[in-house]
Design a protein around this motif. Structure first.
Motif, PDB file in Angstrom:
ATOM      1  N   GLY A  74     -67.325   8.427  74.183  1.00  0.00           N
ATOM      2  CA  GLY A  74     -66.063   7.687  74.069  1.00  0.00           C
ATOM      3  C   GLY A  74     -66.089   6.569  73.052  1.00  0.00           C
ATOM      4  N   GLY A  75     -67.120   6.459  72.249  1.00  0.00           N
ATOM      5  CA  GLY A  75     -67.176   5.372  71.252  1.00  0.00           C
ATOM      6  C   GLY A  75     -68.460   4.586  71.426  1.00  0.00           C
ATOM      7  N   LEU A  76     -68.340   3.342  71.921  1.00  0.00           N
ATOM      8  CA  LEU A  76     -69.507   2.463  72.022  1.00  0.00           C
ATOM      9  C   LEU A  76     -70.342   2.798  73.260  1.00  0.00           C
ATOM     10  N   THR A  77     -71.586   3.190  73.044  1.00  0.00           N
ATOM     11  CA  THR A  77     -72.477   3.522  74.159  1.00  0.00           C
ATOM     12  C   THR A  77     -73.432   2.362  74.406  1.00  0.00           C
ATOM     13  N   PRO A  78     -73.509   1.901  75.665  1.00  0.00           N
ATOM     14  CA  PRO A  78     -74.379   0.757  75.960  1.00  0.00           C
ATOM     15  C   PRO A  78     -75.850   1.161  76.029  1.00  0.00           C
ATOM     16  N   TYR A  81     -78.058  -4.600  76.125  1.00  0.00           N
ATOM     17  CA  TYR A  81     -78.480  -5.532  75.073  1.00  0.00           C
ATOM     18  C   TYR A  81     -77.931  -5.116  73.707  1.00  0.00           C
ATOM     19  N   LYS A  82     -77.419  -3.850  73.622  1.00  0.00           N
ATOM     20  CA  LYS A  82     -76.784  -3.430  72.358  1.00  0.00           C
ATOM     21  C   LYS A  82     -75.869  -2.242  72.651  1.00  0.00           C
ATOM     22  N   SER A 100     -90.517   6.799  85.177  1.00  0.00           N
ATOM     23  CA  SER A 100     -89.856   7.254  86.411  1.00  0.00           C
ATOM     24  C   SER A 100     -88.432   7.728  86.128  1.00  0.00           C
ATOM     25  N   PHE A 101     -88.165   8.038  84.853  1.00  0.00           N
ATOM     26  CA  PHE A 101     -86.853   8.536  84.415  1.00  0.00           C
ATOM     27  C   PHE A 101     -85.741   7.506  84.650  1.00  0.00           C
ATOM     28  N   LEU A 102     -86.124   6.224  84.621  1.00  0.00           N
ATOM     29  CA  LEU A 102     -85.113   5.158  84.711  1.00  0.00           C
ATOM     30  C   LEU A 102     -84.876   4.620  83.302  1.00  0.00           C
ATOM     31  N   ASN A 103     -84.397   5.507  82.428  1.00  0.00           N
ATOM     32  CA  ASN A 103     -84.103   5.083  81.060  1.00  0.00           C
ATOM     33  C   ASN A 103     -82.687   4.494  80.996  1.00  0.00           C
ATOM     34  N   SER A 104     -82.270   4.137  79.801  1.00  0.00           N
ATOM     35  CA  SER A 104     -80.961   3.492  79.634  1.00  0.00           C
ATOM     36  C   SER A 104     -79.837   4.387  80.156  1.00  0.00           C
ATOM     37  N   ARG A 105     -79.952   5.685  79.908  1.00  0.00           N
ATOM     38  CA  ARG A 105     -78.926   6.619  80.362  1.00  0.00           C
ATOM     39  C   ARG A 105     -78.830   6.624  81.893  1.00  0.00           C
ATOM     40  N   ALA A 106     -79.993   6.585  82.557  1.00  0.00           N
ATOM     41  CA  ALA A 106     -79.992   6.584  84.033  1.00  0.00           C
ATOM     42  C   ALA A 106     -79.290   5.331  84.551  1.00  0.00           C
ATOM     43  N   ILE A 107     -79.577   4.177  83.908  1.00  0.00           N
ATOM     44  CA  ILE A 107     -78.931   2.915  84.335  1.00  0.00           C
ATOM     45  C   ILE A 107     -77.415   3.039  84.153  1.00  0.00           C
ATOM     46  N   GLN A 108     -77.011   3.625  83.027  1.00  0.00           N
ATOM     47  CA  GLN A 108     -75.570   3.785  82.775  1.00  0.00           C
ATOM     48  C   GLN A 108     -74.932   4.689  83.844  1.00  0.00           C
ATOM     49  N   ASN A 109     -75.644   5.739  84.233  1.00  0.00           N
ATOM     50  CA  ASN A 109     -75.121   6.631  85.283  1.00  0.00           C
ATOM     51  C   ASN A 109     -74.970   5.901  86.617  1.00  0.00           C
ATOM     52  N   TYR A 110     -75.940   5.033  86.918  1.00  0.00           N
ATOM     53  CA  TYR A 110     -75.850   4.247  88.166  1.00  0.00           C
ATOM     54  C   TYR A 110     -74.656   3.289  88.114  1.00  0.00           C
ATOM     55  N   GLN A 111     -74.428   2.694  86.930  1.00  0.00           N
ATOM     56  CA  GLN A 111     -73.280   1.775  86.794  1.00  0.00           C
ATOM     57  C   GLN A 111     -71.982   2.545  87.062  1.00  0.00           C
TER      58      GLN A 111
END
Length: 698
Positions: A145-149, A41-42, A160-171
């Motif tokens: 690397g610049g823009l972080t989602p 979203y940003k 449950s430790f499913l924060n934005s960083r975890a989602i990015q790691n799954y992607q």
């Protein structure tokens, strides 16, 4: 897409059954495809590293590189927290965790180098960073690397430790397993014509953008994709209905219609009403099934148009019905129509949940035999016990309050599909209409009946009540009546009811010479009706209410609508409330009362109301300000509108372009049967297979 929609995220590295269940419940992510289409979203620029010595309390997100000196657990119970002292050589800052303490202690080591990212908070004379993102230095290329989602997350996900960083790691893990390639969903011809990047490039850049320019191109491609397939589905459905579905033919304009038009019509129809009637008559005589959306502001004369259509059905030996969302509205339609038809020989019935059993049984027999020509009711009309003899026209009022599936049950009551007229007093912005109702033909009543004056709208601050009271006294002395409306917002009902009751006492003190009555949702139905009756008959001069009066009250003598805490209402709601006055020939007013402290967006909203009486302009502005997901009640299941990246308020041009290209594709290949269009056919069927195709019944 290599059946990515059938591959469960459970089997993605690091997910497992427990996390998969939380992702499903909280973020609607079940498959690999759901994950790929779960967009940030940003984005925040992480190319720069700060020094601890540079930190100030008002900074946005910052990034540091350094080592932990120590970990310490402080406090008990709710105040229990873990503090990690972190240094980059220029100073020391505390990193703080209030949950997952054991996980933190196990995961991070003293002396090892890490990258820390978070928002600094001022605490006394020092700064700390609560719940930062932390990565080992060897991940530097991946995270800086610049823009972080940043992905949308909920409290349950974070726990449950499913924060934005975890989602990015799954992607990252998913795209790596797919070798950074996804199957294309558009034809080479469309890609060339639209000048879009490939889907592989778009998915890669949306999750791991290399630059702002590449991110922009990815967003454009994915928005186009989403809107193109919605439009392709809508236009295919409309085309199928027009070419394959037979409609009832109403060739006769007979005794019922002509008698009413010549002898009972209370006033000349407006040009807009005449135009709409011509459009409807053409549909009904064409041999095609009518599916038409009738839009018109409150008080524009939609009920009269509906009645004329029902008389046409009766002239052709068919029955007609109106289904309204509430008993108040069904009762009002019944009263209005009976008033119009006074003295005419045509059987009309009202059927709601309150209809007594004995009367109900008699009505059901008369409807089944065809004796009753016009039935007005609520969702009681779709109960199995209600059987029509020959339903030829179904009119749905305030359409978005009914689920699509509910409406479909009306059509099933007939051997042949009846004509359908959907009426709404909620003006629908063009982009939303193209998406929600893109397969319906649209008619608009865009002028008020003769003698009506536009309502004058004023904005006043609540610290200047004395002037407002003087104005109201002047209007009441002239024989007029006043509505005063208070907001009722979910989650703050107690406070809202208290405000209404306090306001009621104030108005009784200020206007002792007049009768003030009050209506709200907590009252018993009989008490509510008694209070409403006082106002309708003119016994009471001031009616104070929560928004229960938004729909279904028509008092032509009420010329002033005061809306308290107007900043708490949406534009569409303010416009609906304003439509309760201005029903007679006298000048009417709507006074928006707000506090002095207003955000820029709220100030804009109130300015729009003061400057415009046009419901369509207001709805467009509402869509721009609030986005499609907030529009009162317009979002519903079965419409195919679950937008993941497009925004109907901001992306009108992309929507129009996508619709044009979808139309061109179908003009050249209506069944999408050519080799190159197979990819489009498979994709549209896959996307909309999960949803029953209610498009054929609106």
């Amino acid at each position: 897409m290599l059946d990515l929609d059938k591959r469960s995220v459970t089997y993605l590295a690091g997910v497992g059954p427990k996390k998969a269940e939380i992702l499903r419940k909280e973020a609607n992510i079940s498959s690999y495809e759901d994950l790929l289409y779960y967009f940030p979203y940003k984005y925040i620029d992480r190319s720069r590293f700060y020094k601890v010595v540079e930190i100030r309390g008002n900074m946005p997100y910052i990034q540091l590189k350094g080592r932990f000196l120590s970990f310490e657990t402080l406090g008990e119970g709710r105040t229990r927290r873990m503090i990690g002292r972190f240094t980059d050589g220029t100073g020391i800052i505390d990193l703080v965790w209030f949950r997952g303490l054991a996980y933190v202690k196990e995961k991070y080591s003293i002396g090892k180098e890490y990258i820390v990212f978070g928002k600094p908070t001022e605490f006394g004379q020092t700064y700390n960073i609560p719940h930062p993102d932390i990565d080992p230095i060897e991940n530097q290329d991946q995270v800086t690397g610049g823009l972080t989602p940043y992905y949308p997350t909920t409290e349950k996900m974070k726990k449950s430790f499913l924060n934005s960083r975890a989602i990015q790691n799954y992607q990252y893990a998913l795209l790596k397993s797919l070798e950074w390639r996804v199957q294309e969903t558009l034809t080479p011809e469309i890609l060339r014509k639209a000048g879009m990047v490939s889907l592989t490039e778009a998915i890669r850049q949306i999750h791991f953008p290399e630059s702002a320019e590449k991110l922009q191109k990815a967003q454009l491609r994915l928005k186009f994709d989403e809107l193109f397939y919605i439009q392709l589905n809508i236009l295919r459905t409309a085309s199928f209905r027009k070419t394959k579905l037979q409609g009832l033919v109403f060739p006769v304009v007979g005794n019922y219609f002509n008698t009413f038009y010549k002898d009972y019509l209370p006033f000349e129809l407006t040009n807009a009403q005449k135009r709409v009637m011509r459009e409807i008559r053409k549909d009904m005589g064409s041999g095609r099934q009518m599916n038409r959306l009738l839009q018109g502001d409150v008080g524009s004369g939609k009920t009269l148009v509906a009645l004329l259509c029902m008389l046409l059905a009766a002239d052709n030996n068919y029955q007609a019905c109106i289904m309204a969302p509430t008993e108040i509205l069904a009762n009002q339609h019944y009263a209005t129509i009976m008033n119009f038809l006074q003295g005419m020989d045509i059987k009309v019935a009202l059927l709601t949940g309150s209809t007594k059993k004995k009367v109900r049984n008699e009505l059901l027999l008369a409807i089944a035999s065809g004796e009753i020509k016009i039935v007005i009711g609520t969702h009681a009309l779709i109960e199995d016990a209600v059987m029509f003899h020959s339903l030829g026209l179904a009119i749905i009022d305030e359409q978005h309050r009914f689920g699509v599936e509910q409406r479909s049950r009306l059509w099933k009551k007939n051997r042949q599909v009846p004509h359908v007229l959907v009426m709404t007093a909620t003006p629908i912005p063009r982009t939303l209409a193209m998406t929600l109702y893109g397969d319906l033909d649209v008619s608009v009543i865009d002028e008020l009946p003769p003698g009506r004056k536009p309502v004058q709208t004023l904005h006043r601050y609540d610290n200047k009540k004395a002037e407002l009271f003087d104005f109201l006294r002047k209007e009441i002395k002239a024989g007029r009546q006043v509505y005063v409306v208070y907001p009722l917002i979910e989650g703050s009902e107690k406070v809202d009811y208290k405000n209404l009751e306090e306001g009621f006492e104030v108005f009784k003190d200020v206007f002792p010479e007049y009768t003030v009555c009050m209506v709200h949702g907590k009252m018993k139905a009989a008490d509510k009706d008694a209070e409403m009756q006082k106002f309708i008959t003119g016994e009471a001069q001031i009616l104070m209410a929560t928004t229960v009066i938004e729909v279904g009250v028509n008092v032509p003598n009420a010329t002033v609508m005061v809306i308290e805490s107007a900043e708490r209402f949406g534009l569409s709601q303010l416009h609906q409330l304003r439509g309760r006055v201005g029903r007679g020939s006298d000048q009417s007013y709507c006074v928006l009362v707000s506090s002095y402290k207003l955000s820029n967006e709220t100030r804009k909203r109130l300015e729009i109301m003061v400057n415009s009486n046009n419901g369509f302009d207001i709805a467009e502005a509402d869509l721009r300000l609030r986005g499609h997901g907030d529009l009162d009640g317009t979002r519903q299941s079965g419409t195919g509108i679950d937008l993941k990246i497009a925004n109907l308020g901001a992306d009108g041009q992309i929507l129009q372009y996508a619709r044009n290209i979808a139309q061109e594709v179908l003009d050249a290949d209506p069944d999408l049967s050519s080799g190159q269009n197979r990819v489009l056919k498979e994709r549209v069927e896959k996307l909309f297979a999960r949803k029953i195709n209610w498009g054929l019944i609106s």
